[in-house]
Design an enzyme around this catalytic site. Structure first.
Site, PDB file in Angstrom:
ATOM      1  CD  GLU A   1      15.683  40.667  -6.372  1.00 28.48           C
ATOM      2  OE1 GLU A   1      15.077  41.749  -6.441  1.00 28.48           O
ATOM      3  OE2 GLU A   1      15.862  40.053  -5.313  1.00 28.48           O
TER       4      GLU A   1
ATOM      5  CD  GLU B   1       8.229  41.626  -0.434  1.00 31.04           C
ATOM      6  OE1 GLU B   1       7.053  41.645  -0.044  1.00 31.04           O
ATOM      7  OE2 GLU B   1       9.060  40.773  -0.080  1.00 31.04           O
TER       8      GLU B   1
ATOM      9  CB  CYS C   1      15.340  40.657   0.791  1.00 27.00           C
ATOM     10  SG  CYS C   1      14.482  39.963  -0.623  1.00 27.00           S
TER      11      CYS C   1
END
Length: 447
Positions: free
Chosen positions: A159, A163, A271
């Site tokens: 992915e 955000e 992340c």
């Protein structure tokens, strides 16, 4: 017959992916092991703030009036295996406590719980960010433990969600990467992504290791770009340069580009920091640690920015102790358009000043509840105006649009001193100075 899709793990990634798959026309069943999360999703509510996601969920969740009914949720692994042709694995891969390495326990557990129920041909698709080599291991595990044997295939489809833009990134991705071992797996994934591919999204087919590396390589490059401009900000501070103008000038070079060149207090979130650390750890295990030693400096530059913001605040207040000083902090999330405060530079700076005796009051448009849970000892206000009341200095630490649109004159009425430090170089210095503020950006001592 139309493909049926399951999404295992309904956190940030999984909830977004499930809603997007329903939007693309598929029947979708989402699974999670947390009853409260399932209950929320069944009501069409999301456990995090993500623009557009709740509206998309409500458009498709079964049982909500006017919905398509294409999206349901369950806690039953057997039901998931029976329902789905393609199973997307969206489980969490946090950083291990006390280590740089990635914690694979959630992913491994999900495979252990799903595999025994796979009695017919199925494609399991990993979306989580994992150490390279994980897909090989998990494919072997599936073949050994699923009753369907080799017909329970694995693919890897990383992915690339941002955000605040996750819905857009899922429905209209800038690229789709699939690591596959068979024509069947590629064909199924082309069917899943037929709509975005038809609209022009590139479809890149690779082997397992390359697909796993793409996400960590992309995040490492972005982290490098951010830390590069922050390193230039340090030089600008020493040389009386202006890092904003420097970034503008080099950004016109199409080989460099202007994105991710805003100097400030650095990156955070769930992340980038953990992904570059896990990448370093995995490279070490593979004997290629020298290839990524530069990432250690990238991480170091990034973490250093937080301390530099604290010291800039101290200097602005006269260079002594924070005791008795009131500090207003605008921003708690690691980035705007999110309620995510994981490894937030803004909260880290606020926490450091608080620990050194400052009276800190924080305001954020969406991150207040999460910030309060993480830092219960900080002060919190319901508005920016309330946060700055009586402040000796105001710190702008998350670049929300709301903060850029503040009226400096109105905000100045409540402060003890009209002093603002821009930790994101996102405010207009001229506008603030016209309203009587002393403005100071990072990496632009004379701007």
């Amino acid at each position: 017959m139309a493909l049926k899709i399951t999404v295992i793990g309904t956190g940030y990634l999984g909830a977004t992916h499930a809603a997007a798959m329903a939007e693309l026309g598929f029947e979708v069943l989402g699974l999670d092991v947390v009853p409260e999360k399932i209950a929320m999703l069944q009501r069409g509510e999301v456990p995090m703030y993500e623009p557009g996601l709740e509206e998309l969920l409500r458009k498709h969740v079964a049982g909500i009036e006017g919905s398509s009914g294409r999206l349901r949720f369950t806690m039953d692994w057997a039901e998931v295996a029976e329902f789905g042709d393609v199973h997307f694995m969206c489980t969490n891969t946090p950083q291990k406590h006390g280590e740089y390495a990635c914690d694979m326990s959630y992913v491994d557990r999900a495979f252990e719980l799903l595999a025994p129920h796979l009695t017919r041909p199925a494609l399991v698709v990993g979306k989580s960010t994992v150490p390279v080599g994980s897909a090989d291991r998990l494919a072997a595990y599936l073949a050994e433990h699923a009753p369907a044997g080799a017909d329970a295939e694995l693919a890897w489809n990383p992915e690339f969600l941002r955000e605040g833009l996750a819905v857009e990134d899922t429905l209209r991705p800038d690229r789709i990467v699939v690591g596959v071992r068979s024509e069947r797996a590629e064909k199924l994934l082309r069917e899943v992504y037929a709509v975005p591919v038809g609209a022009g999204s590139p479809f890149v087919v690779t082997d397992f290791p390359t697909a796993e590396l793409v996400k960590t390589a992309a995040n490492s490059f972005l982290a490098t770009k951010i830390s590069f401009i922050n390193a230039m900000a340090e030089v600008c501070e020493a040389a009386d340069g202006d890092v904003v103008k420097l970034a503008e000038a080099i950004g016109h070079d199409e080989r460099i580009g202007s994105k991710f060149l805003r100097a400030g207090i650095g990156f955070g979130g769930g992340c980038l920091p953990k992904d570059i650390r896990a990448f370093m750890a995995r490279a070490g295990e593979l004997g290629a640690d020298q290839a990524l030693t530069f990432l250690r400096e990238i991480d170091s530059i990034n973490m250093r920015r937080r301390g530099q913001m604290v010291e800039m605040t101290r200097e602005a207040l006269g260079g002594g102790s924070f005791l008795g000083k009131r500090v207003a902090v605008l921003g708690a999330t690691f980035k705007p358009d999110s309620d995510d405060v994981r490894d937030s530079p803004a909260l880290n700076v606020a926490g450091q000043i608080h620990l050194q005796g400052g009276q800190v009051t924080v305001y954020d448009p969406k991150g207040m509840d999460n910030a309060l849970r993480l830092f219960p000892t900080l002060g919190y206000a319901d508005t920016a105006v309330e946060a700055v009341r009586g402040a000796d200095v105001v710190l702008h630490l998350t670049e929300w649009r709301e903060f850029r649109e503040l009226d400096p004159a109105e905000l100045g009425e409540g402060v003890r001193a009209r002093l603002i430090l821009d930790g994101r170089n996102a405010l207009d210095p001229e506008l603030w100075r016209k309203a009587g503020w002393t403005y100071r950006g990072m990496g632009r001592p004379t701007a």
